[in-house]
Design an enzyme around this catalytic site. Structure first.
Site, mmCIF file in Angstrom:
data_model
loop_
_atom_site.group_PDB
_atom_site.id
_atom_site.type_symbol
_atom_site.label_atom_id
_atom_site.label_comp_id
_atom_site.label_asym_id
_atom_site.label_seq_id
_atom_site.Cartn_x
_atom_site.Cartn_y
_atom_site.Cartn_z
ATOM 1 N N TRP A 357 0.842 -1.207 0.000
ATOM 2 C CA TRP A 357 0.000 0.000 0.000
ATOM 3 C C TRP A 357 0.874 1.252 0.000
ATOM 4 O O TRP A 357 0.573 2.230 -0.687
ATOM 5 C CB TRP A 357 -0.910 -0.021 1.230
ATOM 6 C CG TRP A 357 -1.814 1.159 1.361
ATOM 7 C CD1 TRP A 357 -2.850 1.500 0.541
ATOM 8 C CD2 TRP A 357 -1.782 2.161 2.396
ATOM 9 N NE1 TRP A 357 -3.466 2.648 1.001
ATOM 10 C CE2 TRP A 357 -2.828 3.070 2.132
ATOM 11 C CE3 TRP A 357 -0.982 2.361 3.518
ATOM 12 C CZ2 TRP A 357 -3.095 4.160 2.954
ATOM 13 C CZ3 TRP A 357 -1.244 3.456 4.330
ATOM 14 C CH2 TRP A 357 -2.283 4.341 4.049
ATOM 15 N N HIS A 358 1.960 1.234 0.744
ATOM 16 C CA HIS A 358 2.847 2.390 0.798
ATOM 17 C C HIS A 358 3.641 2.548 -0.500
ATOM 18 O O HIS A 358 3.980 3.678 -0.884
ATOM 19 C CB HIS A 358 3.824 2.257 1.974
ATOM 20 C CG HIS A 358 3.216 2.582 3.301
ATOM 21 N ND1 HIS A 358 2.535 1.654 4.065
ATOM 22 C CD2 HIS A 358 3.168 3.740 4.007
ATOM 23 C CE1 HIS A 358 2.108 2.227 5.172
ATOM 24 N NE2 HIS A 358 2.474 3.488 5.167
#
Length: 464
Positions: A357-358
């Site tokens: 996600w990052h």
């Protein structure tokens, strides 16, 4: 105006895109305040959608905002066309598109160099779109097949398109969070649930809580600007750093992580202020007499709780709280088979999703794998502490202190990867302190198998 922004940016050492983002971001507070004057129902949804889209346009420009439409419209299409699998379809498509944007824009490099782009907002938006689709999927399942959180948040009917857009963009919350549930948004926008008039009176005044968040934001900004010049990330690749002694390098890792966190504390404090003043951050009343309002839905971080955490297990509960909650409800718990207990696989899978996600930078991947090891090692220490008889108070306190020091050391060692991003810099930094923050968790995990204790029960298990 561009010239004025350039002057302003140069005077405080920030780029023009960051200044533009910060101005629009702070504007979410007055925009959220004015939203209190908008009638409930359709008008509230329209206001949320239009103001959110306008702030996005002013901050990122038109072309960047087209990226927001892709996960939003694809998620809604999945709910309309194939409800039985809309959750999993939206999950994989949303993350796939987000990964593509991360790779194309290399957003981590921009953030590391003090820049900014729309991928940060896309990250938050992706979580909101996925949770909405999953809750709509849950709405067609039998109650006995669902966990309590699924029963609480599931959607029986399909939200209208304007409700959906209002939910995604409300209060500019897609800029930096917090993430909240569609059902809560609908209740707030329509004056239902805890936002309806009750025997405890109308919705509480948000102004004191908002002021508290703004004071916290100002303090955090001051801390960051005072500390940042003395702890640049460039030192990790400077030959002088590698000539320092072990303890000095370890302390610099701590101070670098400590400094970086104030930037996040500042951003999240502004987010909290906007959600609180809108009223959406209200989460009910305390049981005290007289009852006091709670604003847990707006809470993104507990600064003291994080900096003074007694155990690594507590860190996800006090850092980026709403995203941690999202990961628990939509990844961790859904990977556990009915009747089974979660284990290291669920923890590692959840941390991997968080890493992806990052962004796909090696530093993120290494950091979140490290986080899984850190938490697992801390659990062993916690279980040992709880297994010690109550009449050996000094020994129990020694183990509690050991867990605190372990958390402090391993956390700030690990977060170097989150800051520098590259594999070479991350491993060079870890190697400069003999990989102590990797060896310690693995050692405790292995000792946990050699010296096993019974898992903590009831209240103790909840703390883990």
């Amino acid at each position: 105006m561009e010239l004025d922004m350039e002057t302003m940016a140069a005077s405080i050492g920030l780029s023009v895109p960051v200044i533009r983002f910060l101005l629009c971001f702070v504007m979410t507070i007055p925009v959220s305040f004015l939203g209190r004057l908008v009638p409930t129902g359709l008008a509230k949804h329209v206001y949320s959608a239009i103001t959110g889209a306008l702030l996005s346009y002013l901050s990122f420009g038109f072309s960047s905002n087209l990226h927001f439409l892709v996960p939003m419209l694809s998620g809604y299409a999945a709910m309309v066309l194939y409800r039985p699998k809309c959750g999993i379809i939206t999950f994989f498509f949303g993350f796939g598109y987000l990964i593509g944007c991360h790779v194309y824009y290399m957003s981590g490099d921009a953030w590391k160099q003090g820049g900014i782009d729309a991928t940060g907002a896309l990250m938050v938006l992706t979580l909101k779109v996925i949770s909405c689709a999953m809750n709509y999927n849950d709405g067609m399942l039998k109650g006995e097949d669902l966990r309590e959180t699924q029963k609480k948040h599931r959607l029986i009917r399909l939200p209208s398109l304007i409700e959906y857009f209002g939910y995604c963009l409300c209060c500019g919350s897609h800029f930096a969070g917090p993430v909240y549930e569609m059902k809560d948004y609908l209740d707030w926008a329509e004056g239902k649930g805890i936002w309806a008039h009750s025997e405890k009176g109308p919705s509480p005044s948000p102004y004191v809580a908002t002021l508290r968040a703004l004071v916290q934001a100002a303090f955090c900004m001051a801390m960051y600007f005072n500390l940042a010049p003395y702890h640049p990330l460039s030192w990790f690749t400077d030959p002088a750093y590698h000539e320092w002694g072990f303890w000095r390098k370890l302390s610099y890792q701590y101070m670098s992580g400590f400094t970086m966190r104030w930037k996040y504390y500042f951003i999240w404090s502004i987010s909290e202020a906007a959600i609180i003043i809108s009223g959406l951050g209200f989460s009910g009343w305390t049981e005290s007499s007289p009852p006091k309002p709670k604003w847990d839905r707006a809470k993104v971080v507990d600064i003291l709780g994080f900096e003074l955490a007694k155990s690594s297990v507590l860190l996800p509960l006090v850092w980026n709280i709403q995203v941690s909650t999202w990961l628990r409800h939509y990844v961790y718990e859904r990977l556990v088979k009915k009747g089974k207990r979660p284990g290291f696989f669920q923890l590692l899978a959840t941390q991997t999703v968080s890493a992806v996600w990052h962004g796909l930078y090696p530093g993120y991947i290494i950091f979140f794998v490290q986080s899984a090891l850190m938490i697992a090692g801390s659990r062993v220490l916690y279980q040992w502490e709880k297994a010690i008889p109550s009449n050996m108070g000094l020994v129990k306190k020694a183990f509690a202190l050991m867990n605190f020091v372990y958390t402090l050391l391993v956390l700030n060692y690990s977060c170097v990867g989150f800051m520098v991003l590259s594999k070479h810099e991350t491993l060079a930094s870890y190697g400069s302190v003999y990989y102590i923050g990797t060896i310690l968790p693995i050692a405790f995990i292995m000792l946990g198998y050699i010296i096993p204790v019974k898992p903590a029960r009831s209240k103790d298990r909840k703390e883990q």
